[in-house]
Design a protein around this motif. Sequence first.
Motif, PDB file in Angstrom:
ATOM      1  N   ASP A 135      -5.883  30.523  29.345  1.00 16.24           N
ATOM      2  CA  ASP A 135      -4.512  30.148  29.689  1.00 16.24           C
ATOM      3  C   ASP A 135      -4.267  30.509  31.149  1.00 16.24           C
ATOM      4  O   ASP A 135      -4.898  31.433  31.682  1.00 16.24           O
ATOM      5  CB  ASP A 135      -3.495  30.874  28.815  1.00 16.24           C
ATOM      6  CG  ASP A 135      -3.617  30.533  27.338  1.00 16.24           C
ATOM      7  OD1 ASP A 135      -4.243  29.506  27.011  1.00 16.24           O
ATOM      8  OD2 ASP A 135      -3.088  31.295  26.502  1.00 16.24           O
ATOM      9  N   ALA A 136      -3.377  29.785  31.790  1.00 14.35           N
ATOM     10  CA  ALA A 136      -3.074  30.090  33.191  1.00 14.35           C
ATOM     11  C   ALA A 136      -1.698  29.529  33.546  1.00 14.35           C
ATOM     12  O   ALA A 136      -1.231  28.566  32.925  1.00 14.35           O
ATOM     13  CB  ALA A 136      -4.134  29.495  34.123  1.00 14.35           C
ATOM     14  N   ASP A 137      -1.058  30.147  34.534  1.00 15.65           N
ATOM     15  CA  ASP A 137       0.182  29.654  35.124  1.00 15.65           C
ATOM     16  C   ASP A 137      -0.088  29.517  36.618  1.00 15.65           C
ATOM     17  O   ASP A 137      -0.039  30.507  37.363  1.00 15.65           O
ATOM     18  CB  ASP A 137       1.343  30.612  34.861  1.00 15.65           C
ATOM     19  CG  ASP A 137       1.679  30.709  33.387  1.00 15.65           C
ATOM     20  OD1 ASP A 137       1.789  29.661  32.737  1.00 15.65           O
ATOM     21  OD2 ASP A 137       1.817  31.841  32.881  1.00 15.65           O
ATOM     22  N   LYS A 229       9.159  20.196  32.569  1.00 19.02           N
ATOM     23  CA  LYS A 229      10.344  21.014  32.337  1.00 19.02           C
ATOM     24  C   LYS A 229      11.018  21.276  33.674  1.00 19.02           C
ATOM     25  O   LYS A 229      10.443  21.916  34.566  1.00 19.02           O
ATOM     26  CB  LYS A 229       9.968  22.336  31.664  1.00 19.02           C
ATOM     27  CG  LYS A 229      11.170  23.175  31.268  1.00 19.02           C
ATOM     28  CD  LYS A 229      10.753  24.387  30.452  1.00 19.02           C
ATOM     29  CE  LYS A 229      11.967  25.179  29.983  1.00 19.02           C
ATOM     30  NZ  LYS A 229      11.585  26.349  29.159  1.00 19.02           N
ATOM     31  N   SER A 230      12.233  20.773  33.821  1.00 20.96           N
ATOM     32  CA  SER A 230      12.977  20.926  35.081  1.00 20.96           C
ATOM     33  C   SER A 230      13.813  22.202  35.051  1.00 20.96           C
ATOM     34  O   SER A 230      14.553  22.445  34.095  1.00 20.96           O
ATOM     35  CB  SER A 230      13.883  19.714  35.311  1.00 20.96           C
ATOM     36  OG  SER A 230      13.121  18.546  35.500  1.00 20.96           O
ATOM     37  N   GLU A 231      13.683  23.009  36.092  1.00 24.93           N
ATOM     38  CA  GLU A 231      14.472  24.239  36.238  1.00 24.93           C
ATOM     39  C   GLU A 231      14.764  24.449  37.713  1.00 24.93           C
ATOM     40  O   GLU A 231      14.006  23.996  38.582  1.00 24.93           O
ATOM     41  CB  GLU A 231      13.718  25.445  35.660  1.00 24.93           C
ATOM     42  CG  GLU A 231      13.515  25.391  34.153  1.00 24.93           C
ATOM     43  CD  GLU A 231      12.741  26.589  33.627  1.00 24.93           C
ATOM     44  OE1 GLU A 231      13.326  27.376  32.880  1.00 24.93           O
ATOM     45  OE2 GLU A 231      11.556  26.712  33.984  1.00 24.93           O
ATOM     46  N   TRP A 232      15.863  25.154  37.993  1.00 23.52           N
ATOM     47  CA  TRP A 232      16.275  25.446  39.366  1.00 23.52           C
ATOM     48  C   TRP A 232      16.730  26.902  39.424  1.00 23.52           C
ATOM     49  O   TRP A 232      17.387  27.382  38.508  1.00 23.52           O
ATOM     50  CB  TRP A 232      17.411  24.523  39.786  1.00 23.52           C
ATOM     51  CG  TRP A 232      17.099  23.072  39.553  1.00 23.52           C
ATOM     52  CD1 TRP A 232      17.201  22.389  38.374  1.00 23.52           C
ATOM     53  CD2 TRP A 232      16.608  22.152  40.511  1.00 23.52           C
ATOM     54  NE1 TRP A 232      16.807  21.091  38.533  1.00 23.52           N
ATOM     55  CE2 TRP A 232      16.439  20.908  39.852  1.00 23.52           C
ATOM     56  CE3 TRP A 232      16.298  22.238  41.873  1.00 23.52           C
ATOM     57  CZ2 TRP A 232      15.973  19.771  40.494  1.00 23.52           C
ATOM     58  CZ3 TRP A 232      15.842  21.093  42.516  1.00 23.52           C
ATOM     59  CH2 TRP A 232      15.672  19.883  41.841  1.00 23.52           C
ATOM     60  N   PRO A 238      13.831  24.280  43.317  1.00 21.30           N
ATOM     61  CA  PRO A 238      13.171  23.870  42.071  1.00 21.30           C
ATOM     62  C   PRO A 238      12.146  24.902  41.612  1.00 21.30           C
ATOM     63  O   PRO A 238      11.351  25.414  42.404  1.00 21.30           O
ATOM     64  CB  PRO A 238      12.496  22.548  42.445  1.00 21.30           C
ATOM     65  CG  PRO A 238      12.402  22.546  43.926  1.00 21.30           C
ATOM     66  CD  PRO A 238      13.576  23.332  44.414  1.00 21.30           C
ATOM     67  N   SER A 239      12.183  25.224  40.325  1.00 18.50           N
ATOM     68  CA  SER A 239      11.250  26.192  39.747  1.00 18.50           C
ATOM     69  C   SER A 239      10.693  25.679  38.421  1.00 18.50           C
ATOM     70  O   SER A 239      10.302  26.461  37.566  1.00 18.50           O
ATOM     71  CB  SER A 239      11.954  27.535  39.526  1.00 18.50           C
ATOM     72  OG  SER A 239      13.089  27.385  38.683  1.00 18.50           O
ATOM     73  N   ILE A 265       2.787  16.893  41.088  1.00 19.00           N
ATOM     74  CA  ILE A 265       4.057  16.400  40.558  1.00 19.00           C
ATOM     75  C   ILE A 265       5.220  17.100  41.262  1.00 19.00           C
ATOM     76  O   ILE A 265       5.269  18.334  41.334  1.00 19.00           O
ATOM     77  CB  ILE A 265       4.118  16.608  39.030  1.00 19.00           C
ATOM     78  CG1 ILE A 265       3.053  15.724  38.358  1.00 19.00           C
ATOM     79  CG2 ILE A 265       5.507  16.280  38.486  1.00 19.00           C
ATOM     80  CD1 ILE A 265       2.954  15.910  36.853  1.00 19.00           C
ATOM     81  N   ASP A 266       6.142  16.321  41.773  1.00 12.31           N
ATOM     82  CA  ASP A 266       7.254  16.855  42.577  1.00 12.31           C
ATOM     83  C   ASP A 266       8.177  17.757  41.755  1.00 12.31           C
ATOM     84  O   ASP A 266       8.394  17.542  40.549  1.00 12.31           O
ATOM     85  CB  ASP A 266       8.080  15.708  43.157  1.00 12.31           C
ATOM     86  CG  ASP A 266       7.348  14.973  44.273  1.00 12.31           C
ATOM     87  OD1 ASP A 266       6.447  15.590  44.875  1.00 12.31           O
ATOM     88  OD2 ASP A 266       7.671  13.799  44.518  1.00 12.31           O
ATOM     89  N   LEU A 267       8.733  18.756  42.431  1.00  9.92           N
ATOM     90  CA  LEU A 267       9.762  19.649  41.894  1.00  9.92           C
ATOM     91  C   LEU A 267       9.273  20.502  40.732  1.00  9.92           C
ATOM     92  O   LEU A 267      10.068  21.092  40.001  1.00  9.92           O
ATOM     93  CB  LEU A 267      10.995  18.844  41.449  1.00  9.92           C
ATOM     94  CG  LEU A 267      11.602  17.891  42.485  1.00  9.92           C
ATOM     95  CD1 LEU A 267      12.795  17.152  41.884  1.00  9.92           C
ATOM     96  CD2 LEU A 267      12.002  18.651  43.739  1.00  9.92           C
ATOM     97  N   LYS A 268       7.954  20.598  40.584  1.00  6.46           N
ATOM     98  CA  LYS A 268       7.388  21.393  39.487  1.00  6.46           C
ATOM     99  C   LYS A 268       6.308  22.300  40.077  1.00  6.46           C
ATOM    100  O   LYS A 268       5.116  21.978  40.065  1.00  6.46           O
ATOM    101  CB  LYS A 268       6.783  20.485  38.405  1.00  6.46           C
ATOM    102  CG  LYS A 268       7.733  19.412  37.871  1.00  6.46           C
ATOM    103  CD  LYS A 268       8.861  20.022  37.079  1.00  6.46           C
ATOM    104  CE  LYS A 268       9.745  18.931  36.455  1.00  6.46           C
ATOM    105  NZ  LYS A 268      10.517  18.168  37.462  1.00  6.46           N
TER     106      LYS A 268
END
Length: 412
Positions: A135-137, A229-232, A238-239, A265-268
């Motif tokens: 697994d990785a982030d 998954k969109s987050e700010w 953007p996060s 991919i933008d904003l991610k």
Amino acid sequence: MSTELRVLRASEWDKWYEGISRAFGGFDTEEREIYRELTEIDRSLAAWDRDEVVGSAGLFSFRMTVPGGAAVPTAGVTMVSVAPTHRRRGVLRALMRRQLEDVREAGTEPLAVLTASEPTIYGRFGYGLAARQLDADIDTARVRLTVPPESDALRLRIVDDAASAVTACEAVYEQRVPARPGMLRHGPGWERYPLLDPPAGREGATPLACVLAEDAHGEVRGYARYALKSEWDEHGVPSGSVLLRDLEALDPAAYGALWRFLFGIDLKPVLRVRNRPVDDAWLHMIDDDVRLCRPRWRDALFARPVDVGAALAARTYSRPVDVILEVADEFCPWNAGRWHLAGDEKGATCERTSEPADLSLSVRELSAAYLGCTALRTLGCAGLVRESRAGALGAASGAFATDVAPWLPHGF
């Protein structure tokens, strides 16, 4: 109180599944219907207390890749549960023993495998950790990815509904199965399982999408299934994240093109990777700061031989091996004793013998080494494999090793 253990009847499936759902905290309707379709009734067991299901265990009929590329018939243990009202009464032990005895009696599957919600349970039944997952982030805003130049020649095409691309994806997957120990061939209905995407489990992400990598002739060379998954953050930065479900490719060019797409991919700015092989090639396509990927591994697949001789003869070995193994197996005593294993990269035999043992180990350690997950030498350093003939441990350890890590692409 006594319980009755017997094979499930088709009319009892709903009650049986309700007990399993209760034990695991509930399942989505879509998942329920897929399991209804996939359940092999004649291989499913229920423990009954009067008219209540208090324990369950099932088997799937798989073909799993072993070292050497053979697709070996394998019993996939699933749906194991015991009601909290009937813990510590021997229900689980009875279910696990009956399963293995039934598999042995059928005589067609030398191996049994499972995934574990509680890994500490299954070692006492002879199961060993046979494959891990990575697994990785990945911080894609800071990690640089370099792909083969041939990746530029491929066309990428997004399919918003991943299910509509299942035929093309399955064609790629089936070509990949022989390449890595632990992978499962998909029988009828199993192509739906990796597509499970219940809305309740998305946690704010989009439905599952798919991107296809196609060559100049329109042939699909690879695919990735993912969600967004969109987050700010509090400052409006953007996060969000890209959630990778699975990815398969037939060559480095397609593999690189798909990873580059996911990175871009933008904003991610985070790519969340789950259940990849521990030797996945993207680890060598990034720059040196692997810390920004936060890699970690966990258990993925547990296995055990139902028939030691047949299981060891079903795989090949990376170098010539000629060794006598003394195997301890309290739970399946028919496996206990000495086995003469002889083989190489072309094939192997494994027969009973009365000759003195070169190595002694339990079936759990044999299981951990079977697909190449853990080296016999490492187990020897832990005192779990004992050498009686000098040099036997190193020679056998090298023979059991594989050039790719074992991996289970999805649960069951």
